[in-house]
Enzyme design. Structure first.
Site, short mmCIF file in Angstrom:
data_model
loop_
_atom_site.label_atom_id
_atom_site.label_comp_id
_atom_site.label_asym_id
_atom_site.label_seq_id
_atom_site.Cartn_x
_atom_site.Cartn_y
_atom_site.Cartn_z
N GLU A 84 -2.83 -10.89 2.26
CA GLU A 84 -2.60 -9.45 2.44
C GLU A 84 -3.89 -8.63 2.40
OE1 GLU A 84 -0.77 -6.93 -0.36
OE2 GLU A 84 -2.12 -7.51 -1.96
N ASN A 123 2.20 -5.84 -0.37
CA ASN A 123 2.27 -4.41 -0.04
C ASN A 123 1.30 -4.02 1.07
OD1 ASN A 123 0.60 -5.12 -2.36
ND2 ASN A 123 -0.08 -3.01 -2.30
N HIS A 124 0.26 -4.85 1.31
CA HIS A 124 -0.68 -4.53 2.40
C HIS A 124 -0.33 -5.23 3.72
CE1 HIS A 124 -3.29 -2.07 0.06
NE2 HIS A 124 -3.54 -3.02 -0.82
N HIS A 176 5.08 -11.19 -5.24
CA HIS A 176 3.95 -10.26 -5.19
C HIS A 176 4.31 -9.02 -6.02
CE1 HIS A 176 0.24 -9.10 -3.15
NE2 HIS A 176 0.70 -7.88 -3.12
N HIS A 181 -0.92 -10.37 -6.36
CA HIS A 181 -1.10 -8.92 -6.27
C HIS A 181 -2.11 -8.32 -7.26
CE1 HIS A 181 -0.39 -4.65 -5.59
NE2 HIS A 181 -0.09 -4.48 -6.85
N HIS A 201 -4.78 -9.64 -8.53
CA HIS A 201 -6.14 -10.16 -8.26
C HIS A 201 -6.84 -10.66 -9.52
CE1 HIS A 201 -6.54 -7.74 -4.23
NE2 HIS A 201 -5.38 -8.33 -4.36
FE LIG Z 1 -3.71 -8.26 -3.03
FE LIG Z 2 -0.81 -6.42 -3.22
#
Ligand SMILES: [Fe+2]
Ligand SMILES: [Fe+2]
Length: 264
Positions: free
Chosen positions: A39, A67-68, A152, A177, A179
């Site tokens: 993502e 989400n991306h 995620h 998500h 990171h």
């Molecule tokens: Fe991410």
């Molecule tokens: Fe994300």
């Protein structure tokens, strides 16, 4: 089956880490299938057709999202129809792409992957990932017992709750998500491997991938700041899961946190 799962691949640095290291890990660790969250592959936000092809060439079999996933130009969304690229399944119906897929690897074994997004501390108003996920798992188990879920989400509680909710019906629930890799990898009682977050494959000298100064300024000033991907401290984060072929149960989960030196 031995499955390698790569945490959020971030920008140019994340892609370069994979270009340099992935084939060696796949061969050295006897990996059958490689899944990675893409993502953030394009400059920290989204994925493109060109980068999708590159990631496939580096050795990724399936690329998941988050989400991306939809942060891409409208002119470049056709690759989202490919069966090897996923976005969260619980986005509203009618969106392009898919959230679940089953592929067959060269030796004839099959693996299913489901991508879900959490709702706690996330901005999108999505369908319930628990109910959507459970229905998708039931359907997928008709074709393969080996199923990996990329969940995620921001909240560890939501990820852990989902993993316990589906324990024994999937091979792994792997968080993405944040990171930031967590050190809570385990195989749950029913045989589902779990980690709250697989981490990030990208620049460690950053704030979750972005340049530090810009992110600090955002917190200090509370006004919009343009974030740009950082470059320093290339690292690879992920997990390796060993799964029993006939039952789909996980035998082990091993965490990978590797700092990488680029060869010019
Ligand atoms: Fe991410
Ligand atoms: Fe994300």
């Amino acid at each position: 089956m031995r499955i390698l799962f790569i945490g959020d691949i971030f920008g140019n640095t994340g892609r370069r880490v994979l270009a340099e290291c992935l084939r060696t890990i796949i061969e050295g660790k006897k990996i059958d299938v490689c899944i990675g969250n893409g993502e953030n592959a394009a400059g920290g936000r989204g994925l493109t057709s060109n980068l999708f092809k590159k990631l496939r060439k580096y050795g990724l079999d399936i690329i998941t999202g988050g989400n991306h996933s939809f942060s891409i130009p409208d002119s470049d969304i056709e690759f989202m129809e490919n069966e090897r690229v996923l976005r969260p399944l619980n986005f509203p119906p009618g969106n392009i792409g898919r959230g679940a897929t089953v592929i067959t690897i060269p030796d004839g074994r099959s693996i299913g992957v489901i991508n879900l997004q959490g709702r706690t501390f996330m901005h999108e108003a999505l369908d319930c990932p628990f109910r959507t996920g459970k229905a998708a798992i039931e359907e997928m188990r008709k074709s393969t017992p080996i199923i990996v879920v990329d969940f995620h989400a921001e909240a560890t509680s939501e990820k852990l709750a989902f993993a316990n909710y589906v324990d024994g019906t999937v091979s792994a629930v792997l968080g993405t998500h944040t990171h930031v890799q967590t050190s809570d990898e385990k195989v749950l009682k029913g045989g589902t491997a779990y980690i709250s977050d697989a981490g990030m494959t990208g620049p460690e000298d950053s704030i979750i991938g972005m340049q530090r100064k810009q992110v600090i300024r955002r917190f200090l000033m509370q006004t919009p700041v343009r974030f740009e991907p950082a470059e320093g401290g290339p690292m690879l984060n992920g997990v390796i899961i060993e799964v029993e072929d006939t039952t789909g149960k996980a035998l082990s989960i091993e965490r990978i946190y590797e700092r990488v030196t680029f060869h010019e």
